[in-house]
Design an enzyme around this catalytic site. Sequence first.
Site, PDB file in Angstrom:
ATOM      1  N   GLN A  52       0.817  -1.221   0.000  1.00 50.56           N
ATOM      2  CA  GLN A  52       0.000   0.000   0.000  1.00 50.56           C
ATOM      3  C   GLN A  52       0.849   1.268   0.000  1.00 50.56           C
ATOM      4  OE1 GLN A  52      -2.671  -1.459   3.388  1.00 50.56           O
ATOM      5  NE2 GLN A  52      -4.060  -0.219   2.160  1.00 50.56           N
ATOM      6  N   CYS A  97     -10.673   0.192   3.667  1.00 53.32           N
ATOM      7  CA  CYS A  97      -9.257   0.044   3.337  1.00 53.32           C
ATOM      8  C   CYS A  97      -8.711   1.414   2.966  1.00 53.32           C
ATOM      9  CB  CYS A  97      -9.119  -0.927   2.156  1.00 53.32           C
ATOM     10  SG  CYS A  97      -7.414  -1.179   1.644  1.00 53.32           S
ATOM     11  N   LEU A  98      -7.509   1.724   3.450  1.00 51.49           N
ATOM     12  CA  LEU A  98      -6.919   3.034   3.154  1.00 51.49           C
ATOM     13  C   LEU A  98      -6.661   3.207   1.658  1.00 51.49           C
ATOM     14  CD1 LEU A  98      -4.457   3.383   6.185  1.00 51.49           C
ATOM     15  CD2 LEU A  98      -6.707   4.447   5.897  1.00 51.49           C
ATOM     16  N   HIS A 139      -7.214  -9.257   6.599  1.00 51.78           N
ATOM     17  CA  HIS A 139      -7.281  -8.200   5.578  1.00 51.78           C
ATOM     18  C   HIS A 139      -5.869  -7.802   5.130  1.00 51.78           C
ATOM     19  CE1 HIS A 139      -9.028  -4.236   4.013  1.00 51.78           C
ATOM     20  NE2 HIS A 139      -7.721  -3.998   4.017  1.00 51.78           N
ATOM     21  N   GLU A 140      -4.967  -7.610   6.092  1.00 49.17           N
ATOM     22  CA  GLU A 140      -3.606  -7.160   5.755  1.00 49.17           C
ATOM     23  C   GLU A 140      -2.807  -8.250   5.051  1.00 49.17           C
ATOM     24  OE1 GLU A 140      -3.158  -4.108   5.752  1.00 49.17           O
ATOM     25  OE2 GLU A 140      -4.879  -3.670   7.009  1.00 49.17           O
TER      26      GLU A 140
HETATM   27 NI    NI Z   1      -6.500  -2.582   3.176  1.00 43.91          NI
END
Ligand code: NI
Length: 177
Positions: A52, A97-98, A139-140
């Site tokens: 990310q 999510c960012l 998630h990560e």
């Molecule tokens: Ni995420």
Amino acid sequence: MAIRRIVKLGEDDVLRKHARRVDKFDRRLGMLLDDMADTMYEADGVGLAAPQVGILKRAVVIDVRDDEDEGGGVGLIELINPEIMEAEGSQMCIEGCLSVPGRRGKVERPEKVRVHAQDRKGRHIELEAEGFLANAVCHEIDHLDGIMYTDKMIEDVTDQIEEAARQRESGEEGEAE
Ligand code: NI
């Protein structure tokens, strides 16, 4: 330490790639992890994976401390080369999510996971997570394999959540009057 730019979905295919295992536990890795934590906190997130911020390494940071009543309260967690060894049960999660700002979706995740990983010094660690923390961990780790929560999403609930927030707000205003 520094704030890094968060890659958004659709901007860069780095989010869709398989991240490489970390084999050098050096200062550079430490700096990446420090920056990732800063970036996560600044963005008010509960987790961030290296892809990310454009780095294809198997490293994630998680902090669910605002959700102490939901299995959090353990502070900052750094997981290098994490692998889910065991998963148990299931839970319905509302995720964001960012890299997908402003959206929320319903995803099914295991209720409990046991994770094997390494810390920033390369030491082997084990983490048992349940509830919201298990949700964040799954998630990560998905990010490290190029998987976004939107791929697994059962339902987009962005509008429902915004509507509920609007109603709460107007309810509060009503009380004040
Ligand atoms: Ni995420």
